[in-house]
Design an enzyme around this catalytic site. Structure first.
Site, mmCIF file in Angstrom:
data_model
loop_
_atom_site.group_PDB
_atom_site.id
_atom_site.type_symbol
_atom_site.label_atom_id
_atom_site.label_comp_id
_atom_site.label_asym_id
_atom_site.label_seq_id
_atom_site.Cartn_x
_atom_site.Cartn_y
_atom_site.Cartn_z
ATOM 1 N N ASP A 199 -12.161 29.680 17.777
ATOM 2 C CA ASP A 199 -13.395 30.057 17.066
ATOM 3 C C ASP A 199 -13.835 28.983 16.066
ATOM 4 O O ASP A 199 -14.768 29.180 15.286
ATOM 5 C CB ASP A 199 -13.238 31.422 16.369
ATOM 6 C CG ASP A 199 -12.180 31.402 15.267
ATOM 7 O OD1 ASP A 199 -11.520 30.346 15.088
ATOM 8 O OD2 ASP A 199 -12.007 32.425 14.585
ATOM 9 N N ASP A 215 -1.305 32.304 -2.779
ATOM 10 C CA ASP A 215 -2.378 32.123 -3.764
ATOM 11 C C ASP A 215 -2.797 33.512 -4.259
ATOM 12 O O ASP A 215 -3.073 34.398 -3.446
ATOM 13 C CB ASP A 215 -3.569 31.431 -3.080
ATOM 14 C CG ASP A 215 -4.277 30.456 -3.993
ATOM 15 O OD1 ASP A 215 -4.432 30.766 -5.170
ATOM 16 O OD2 ASP A 215 -4.692 29.382 -3.503
ATOM 17 N N ASP A 274 -4.472 31.586 -9.362
ATOM 18 C CA ASP A 274 -5.754 30.880 -9.365
ATOM 19 C C ASP A 274 -6.534 31.109 -10.663
ATOM 20 O O ASP A 274 -6.679 32.247 -11.116
ATOM 21 C CB ASP A 274 -6.595 31.403 -8.185
ATOM 22 C CG ASP A 274 -7.929 30.711 -8.074
ATOM 23 O OD1 ASP A 274 -7.942 29.539 -7.681
ATOM 24 O OD2 ASP A 274 -8.960 31.344 -8.399
ATOM 25 N N GLU A 329 -2.761 27.844 -12.181
ATOM 26 C CA GLU A 329 -3.708 26.742 -12.042
ATOM 27 C C GLU A 329 -4.309 26.463 -13.415
ATOM 28 O O GLU A 329 -4.918 27.338 -14.016
ATOM 29 C CB GLU A 329 -4.825 27.108 -11.063
ATOM 30 C CG GLU A 329 -5.741 25.926 -10.816
ATOM 31 C CD GLU A 329 -7.114 26.298 -10.294
ATOM 32 O OE1 GLU A 329 -7.762 25.423 -9.731
ATOM 33 O OE2 GLU A 329 -7.546 27.443 -10.467
ATOM 34 N N HIS A 331 -7.394 21.084 -2.580
ATOM 35 C CA HIS A 331 -8.610 21.517 -1.884
ATOM 36 C C HIS A 331 -9.857 21.463 -2.769
ATOM 37 O O HIS A 331 -10.946 21.751 -2.286
ATOM 38 C CB HIS A 331 -8.395 22.945 -1.388
ATOM 39 C CG HIS A 331 -8.218 23.896 -2.539
ATOM 40 N ND1 HIS A 331 -7.106 23.860 -3.357
ATOM 41 C CD2 HIS A 331 -9.022 24.859 -3.046
ATOM 42 C CE1 HIS A 331 -7.230 24.757 -4.309
ATOM 43 N NE2 HIS A 331 -8.382 25.388 -4.147
ATOM 44 N N ASP A 332 -9.700 21.160 -4.034
ATOM 45 C CA ASP A 332 -10.852 21.127 -4.945
ATOM 46 C C ASP A 332 -11.352 19.724 -5.225
ATOM 47 O O ASP A 332 -12.236 19.538 -6.075
ATOM 48 C CB ASP A 332 -10.477 21.802 -6.280
ATOM 49 C CG ASP A 332 -10.385 23.314 -6.134
ATOM 50 O OD1 ASP A 332 -11.087 23.876 -5.266
ATOM 51 O OD2 ASP A 332 -9.606 23.934 -6.884
HETATM 52 C C1 GLC Z 1 -9.859 27.675 -8.320
HETATM 53 C C2 GLC Z 1 -9.706 27.268 -6.884
HETATM 54 C C3 GLC Z 1 -11.049 26.922 -6.341
HETATM 55 C C4 GLC Z 1 -11.935 28.133 -6.442
HETATM 56 C C5 GLC Z 1 -11.989 28.648 -7.860
HETATM 57 C C6 GLC Z 1 -12.557 30.021 -7.908
HETATM 58 O O1 GLC Z 1 -10.258 26.623 -9.111
HETATM 59 O O2 GLC Z 1 -8.777 26.247 -6.758
HETATM 60 O O3 GLC Z 1 -10.993 26.483 -5.010
HETATM 61 O O4 GLC Z 1 -13.215 27.802 -6.000
HETATM 62 O O5 GLC Z 1 -10.705 28.753 -8.437
HETATM 63 O O6 GLC Z 1 -11.652 30.946 -7.368
#
Ligand code: GLC
Length: 582
Positions: A56, A129, A231, A285, A352-353
């Protein structure tokens, strides 16, 4: 000046170290508190982009299962997956509509159970996460909460009744107008969203909300997850009077939004109710805006979290100008020094950010991509702290070259574009910055081989595969003994087999050298010298320590150019780790 070429073959002598204590010893094994989560290497997977098993175009859990042997072959032993819960995907899973269900596109709970079992069978730990600063606006709690002012779920979120007037301006990360309060006509009130409009902030003041979260964490801990990545957690505690904040405060957002008044009491409660009851670790985080704030989150005697994940390193590249090596040294040295006796940190430069590691911190030109990727991985895997490696960085994946906003999928890019447009910003410059810094750069599909869609999917990938997949992919690098991938495996192995690289004391050498980052790591009677050239040209450094070389343990070139006076000349992006004589 006589040049010595120390052949890599010296490696065989590396085990010839003695047990006797020497003067160079500073840290002793007896002083360290060993923990499995300190000794591992985390491999971060963006599940949407790793491996699609059903065509997909979206990666899934079965795809990850297919690739576990590959991950194991890297030598890493912890896997952090970005959110895999049910979600309408406004922010790719960071907007959760059910914390006890798996996102349909990713598979089922049975797939999750199979994945966890397969990881544990391979002695790999799983890091989940946990996104609980906010939920999705499609979560049942929010649907109830917004339905009426006297609904039992009303206080699960932050509401501001309109009769009090417009709430004082609060800045939002993703909102297209930059506004964190959204008016909802249903109850004539505003709700708070630090991130997108579809990510309303949960009200942690409400003990019921906290209990819901602890129960969710227990649900996953009972299943056997080994760690939690919390997060945006530094934002959960808020001054719920929502006062007017000073002009321009958003430029210093962590100071104003981070580490709110009750954060530590929430964390102690979470530790008491969940973390202390299982063999798990938790990392938040963000770590506030000072070293002291970071310590207060993770020092063992605080009974809160285990590992601090600060942004000072990764944030060094947030403009087209890039970064200065002197600043990188300063930041990493400062954090190491502060955490040398107490507490523990994560080591990372990508996730990923942000855009790709080699494109931001190295050099992604064909000439230097491989050596600079190897050099950066040597750095990440030779510092004190738990290294977090982002998928694809082990093969040197690079930024993708998007030129039109229609190609971007990330809400931060799309809403950032709308905001910039409405403010009349220089849009050519904005697009240039997005091209270099956008999060989508780091989210393109994993490049497995040179077949269609890089072997990621038989369907149309949700985000395009980078065009360079024919040259940059796992299959070709597995075959090439000199590849970034094989170097990476060797480096992980070196760390694993040498506690000195995990726990050893760090000492910066040649702090003033603008091109080379050099340091030693010392534990008991073992001392290693790490020398990294961060430039695209030959660079030299005087290091008296290098007169004491016993063996070269790893080198991303064949030779090392050093002389008897302790001068080293490194090739572009050369990285070496040497064992020093006692
Ligand atoms: C954190 C994550 C990010 C997300 C944000 C809101 O910073 O790493 O990818 O967009 O939180 O959840």
């Amino acid at each position: 000046m006589k040049t010595l070429l120390l052949p890599i073959l010296l490696l065989v002598t590396m085990c010839a170290c003695t047990n006797k204590k020497s003067q160079m010893q500073d840290k002793n094994t007896s002083e360290i508190t060993r923990e499995w989560w300190k000794e591992g290497v985390v491999y971060q997977i963006y599940p949407r982009s790793f491996k699609d098993s059903d065509g997909d175009g979206i990666g899934d859990l079965k795809g990850i299962i297919e690739k576990l042997d590959y991950i194991k072959s890297l030598g890493v032993n912890m896997i952090w997956l970005n959110p895999i819960y049910a979600s309408p995907n406004d922010d790719n899973g960071y907007d959760i509509s059910n914390y006890r269900a798996i996102m349909k596109e990713f598979g089922t709970m049975e797939d999750f159970d199979a994945l966890l079992k397969a990881m544990h069978n391979r002695n790999m730990k799983f890091v989940m996460d946990v996104v609980v600063n906010h939920s999705s606006d499609e979560h049942e709690w929010f649907k109830q909460s917004r339905s009426s002012r006297d609904n039992p779920y009303r206080d699960y979120y932050h509401w501001w009744p309109a009769e009090k007037g417009k709430p004082p301006y609060h800045w939002s990360f993703f909102d297209e107008k930059g506004e964190a309060w959204k008016y909802d006509s249903l109850t004539n009130s505003y709700y708070l969203h630090y991130f997108s409009q579809k990510q309303p902030d949960l009200n942690w003041e409400n003990p019921k909300v906290r209990q819901e979260v602890y129960n969710i964490m227990k649900f996953w801990a009972e299943k056997g997850v080994d760690g939690f990545r919390l997060d945006a957690f530094q934002f959960v505690s808020k001054d719920t009077t929502f006062p007017k904040l000073p002009e321009g405060y958003e430029k210093n957002i962590i100071k104003y939004y981070g580490m709110g008044p009750n954060l530590h009491s929430y964390l102690r409660e979470m530790n008491d109710e969940v973390l202390s009851k299982y063999d798990v670790f938790a990392v938040s985080e963000g770590a506030g805006s000072t070293l002291e704030e970071a310590h207060n989150l993770v020092d063992a005697d605080r009974n809160e979290l285990q590992m601090a994940y600060h942004f000072e390193g990764v944030d060094l590249v947030n403009s087209l100008e890039g970064y200065k090596l002197s600043k990188l040294k300063e930041v990493f040295t400062k954090w190491d020094k502060s955490f040398s006796k107490k507490g523990w940190i994560s080591i990372f430069l990508s996730n990923h950010d942000v855009a790709r590691l080699v494109s931001r911190f190295g050099n992604d030109s064909p000439e230097f991509r491989a050596v600079s990727s190897k050099m950066l991985n040597t750095f990440l895997l030779s510092m004190r702290g738990t290294p977090y490696i982002y998928y694809g960085d082990e093969i040197g994946m690079t930024n993708i070259d998007f030129d039109s906003i229609s190609q971007y999928k990330d809400i931060a890019a799309i809403n950032g574009y709308k905001k910039a447009l409405s403010e009349g910003q220089d849009m050519a410059l904005f697009m240039k910055k997005l091209n270099f810094l956008s999060r989508d750069n780091g989210r393109t599909p994993m490049q497995w081989n040179d077949s269609v869609n890089a072997g990621f999917s038989a369907g149309k990938p949700w985000l395009p595969v980078n065009k360079n997949y024919k040259t940059i992919n796992v299959a070709s690098q597995e075959k090439d003994s000199n590849s970034i991938l094989n170097y990476f495996k060797k480096m992980v192995e070196l760390r694993k087999n040498n506690k000195v690289l995990i726990y050893g004391d760090y000492e910066l050498l040649g702090a003033e050298n603008p091109n080379i980052y050099a340091y030693t790591r010392t534990l008991d009677d073992k001392k290693m010298l790490v020398v990294l050239n961060f430039t695209d040209h030959d660079s030299s450094i005087d290091l008296p320590e290098s007169k004491n070389l016993e063996a070269i343990l790893i080198n991303n070139y064949k030779d090392l150019n050093n002389d008897e006076n302790g001068n080293l000349t490194l090739k572009p992006y050369q990285a070496v780790i040497c064992l020093l004589k006692n």
